[in-house]
Design an enzyme around this catalytic site. Structure first.
Site, PDB file in Angstrom:
ATOM      1  N   ASP A  16       0.856  -1.188   0.000  1.00  0.00           N
ATOM      2  CA  ASP A  16       0.000   0.000   0.000  1.00  0.00           C
ATOM      3  C   ASP A  16       0.893   1.238   0.000  1.00  0.00           C
ATOM      4  O   ASP A  16       1.631   1.485   0.960  1.00  0.00           O
ATOM      5  CB  ASP A  16      -0.892  -0.018   1.243  1.00  0.00           C
ATOM      6  CG  ASP A  16      -1.992   1.029   1.181  1.00  0.00           C
ATOM      7  OD1 ASP A  16      -2.101   1.712   0.142  1.00  0.00           O
ATOM      8  OD2 ASP A  16      -2.732   1.171   2.167  1.00  0.00           O
TER       9      ASP A  16
ATOM     10  N   ASP B 136      -2.708   2.489  -6.449  1.00  0.00           N
ATOM     11  CA  ASP B 136      -1.607   2.576  -5.487  1.00  0.00           C
ATOM     12  C   ASP B 136      -1.541   1.405  -4.519  1.00  0.00           C
ATOM     13  O   ASP B 136      -0.903   1.516  -3.463  1.00  0.00           O
ATOM     14  CB  ASP B 136      -1.704   3.882  -4.705  1.00  0.00           C
ATOM     15  CG  ASP B 136      -2.963   3.966  -3.853  1.00  0.00           C
ATOM     16  OD1 ASP B 136      -3.908   3.174  -4.095  1.00  0.00           O
ATOM     17  OD2 ASP B 136      -3.020   4.816  -2.940  1.00  0.00           O
ATOM     18  N   GLU B 137      -2.149   0.284  -4.841  1.00  0.00           N
ATOM     19  CA  GLU B 137      -2.040  -0.874  -3.959  1.00  0.00           C
ATOM     20  C   GLU B 137      -2.248  -2.165  -4.724  1.00  0.00           C
ATOM     21  O   GLU B 137      -2.912  -2.198  -5.767  1.00  0.00           O
ATOM     22  CB  GLU B 137      -3.048  -0.796  -2.806  1.00  0.00           C
ATOM     23  CG  GLU B 137      -4.486  -0.861  -3.269  1.00  0.00           C
ATOM     24  CD  GLU B 137      -5.458  -1.009  -2.107  1.00  0.00           C
ATOM     25  OE1 GLU B 137      -5.122  -1.692  -1.130  1.00  0.00           O
ATOM     26  OE2 GLU B 137      -6.562  -0.442  -2.205  1.00  0.00           O
TER      27      GLU B 137
END
Length: 416
Positions: free
Chosen positions: A16, A112-113
């Site tokens: 993350d 973003d993860e």
């Protein structure tokens, strides 16, 4: 190394990125580091809202969805920047390339993860060594910080990545759940939002331990199958694999029905749209998935058939939200001729537990219309009506790129 890699289990990372949009801006402009910065729609206007902020800004109370005027009151030194879509896409592509160098078992779930299954990566070192090397490489090569959760399944890995930010690495083992996970407030559990937390509290469930100890029959009666599934996850049970192909799936749930007779009676038509929306919603909830596109099919008395769809800026699964969109499509495209059949479908389905609550950057202009912005666009739709965050399209046209998160996944599919 064998002690780190169980014979019959998995070793899964959840990676993350920390304050991703703000971190990207700092990577491009190092002078912003250690300063309170925020990304905001319409930063020149008082009515702008915060999309995300740096940890320095968060320490002053600046939060996502907060009106810009309020953020500046809390943090007078706040540096406000407009979102840079292409910059974020570029950085995201680079970070997933680095993850893919470890193993092919990488599943992006947002810009973003993502999850990584390192079960077969013992040749690279222990899980903690692999995680540390990945974290350091992302920081050294892209100047982006991240937190990583290491666990035997996706749920626990996700919980782990949330525990230490920024730049944290957390290992969660099943034998440690009693001490590490179960004492947490139920609202800190992945998959439990504010409304679900309130419902849990109504049942005297305040911690994850309370959920573990709850009567499964009570959970099923009050929360449906989702309550039982959340209890299973709280116990550390999650069999979902890391699926690199999940990003390529285009799933949908729909229902259609032929009318008893061809009709132009609007009350009959709306009644059927309500019925179909209810059926679709029930199936979405049962499967624990949400979708971003609603499609309406109209078949006329002469068998001529059209399909029209709307892609929303937010995922939805509730009957009322689906019905509102279906009615809007109908009112826009019905030619007033007798109708024989109607169909309602929700497309682009994603596992509900994988959805990350982030603002849709492409629609921040519309989102600024009310400073009492709710966290989800579903709530906005219910409050303000059916045309708040929509892009209209024909199914013969290219699907509009309405969601930044969805754009990223589309780009990722194309680049593979």
């Amino acid at each position: 190394m064998s002690k780190w890699y169980p014979k019959n289990g998995r070793v899964i990372f959840h990676v993350d990125m920390n304050s991703f949009y703000a971190s990207v801006e700092m990577a491009y402009d190092p002078s912003l580091k250690t300063k309170a910065i925020a990304i905001a729609g319409n930063p020149e206007e008082r009515r702008g809202i915060i999309v995300t902020s740096s940890y320095e800004a968060r320490a002053k109370g600046v939060k996502t969805t907060m009106p810009l005027w309020q953020a500046r009151r809390l943090c007078p030194e706040l540096i406000v920047l407009p979102p840079n879509f292409e910059r974020y896409r570029k950085m995201s592509r680079e970070l997933f390339k680095i993850m893919a160098e470890i193993t092919d078992l990488v599943q992006p779930v947002s810009i973003d993860e993502g999850y990584i299954d390192v079960t077969d990566c013992s040749h690279l070192g222990s899980p903690i060594e692999i995680a540390s090397q990945l974290q350091q490489r992302l920081k050294a090569e892209l100047d982006l910080p991240c937190s990583i959760g290491i666990a035997p399944n996706k749920f626990l890995a996700k919980m782990g990545s949330d525990m230490k930010k920024p730049m944290g690495i957390t290992i969660i083992r099943k034998r440690e759940l009693k001490d590490v996970l179960w004492p947490l407030d139920i609202g800190e559990m992945h998959g439990v939002g504010e409304k679900t937390k309130a419902k849990f509290n109504d049942q005297n469930i305040y911690t994850i331990q309370d959920l573990v100890d709850a009567d499964p029959y009570l959970l099923k009666r009050v929360f449906g199958v989702n309550g039982v599934r959340l209890q299973q996850k709280a116990k550390g049970e999650d069999k979902r694999p890391v699926d690199p192909d999940a990003v390529f799936e285009f799933k949908s749930i729909g229902n259609s029905e032929t009318l008893p007779e061809d009709t132009v009676e609007e009350a009959t038509i709306l009644g059927l749209l309500r019925k179909l929306s209810k059926k679709v919603s029930e199936r979405l909830i049962r499967k624990e998935v949400v979708g971003q596109t609603v499609q309406l099919m109209i078949r006329y008395y002469d068998r001529k058939t059209i399909t029209r769809s709307i892609t929303l800026a937010k995922f939805l699964h509730q009957e009322q939200a689906i019905y509102q969109v279906a009615v809007d499509l109908f009112e826009t495209h019905w030619n007033n001729e007798p109708i024989r059949l109607l169909g309602v479908t929700v497309q682009g389905l994603v596992d509900k537990s994988e959805i990350v609550e982030q603002l849709d950057l492409f629609h921040y202009q519309e989102m600024l219309k009310d400073e009492g912005l709710q966290r989800t666009i579903d709530q906005l739709t219910e409050r303000y009506g059916k045309t708040t965050f929509k892009k209209l399209q024909s199914t013969t046209e290219q699907q509009p790129r309405t969601s930044f998160q969805k754009d990223f996944l589309d780009d990722y599919r194309t680049s593979k």
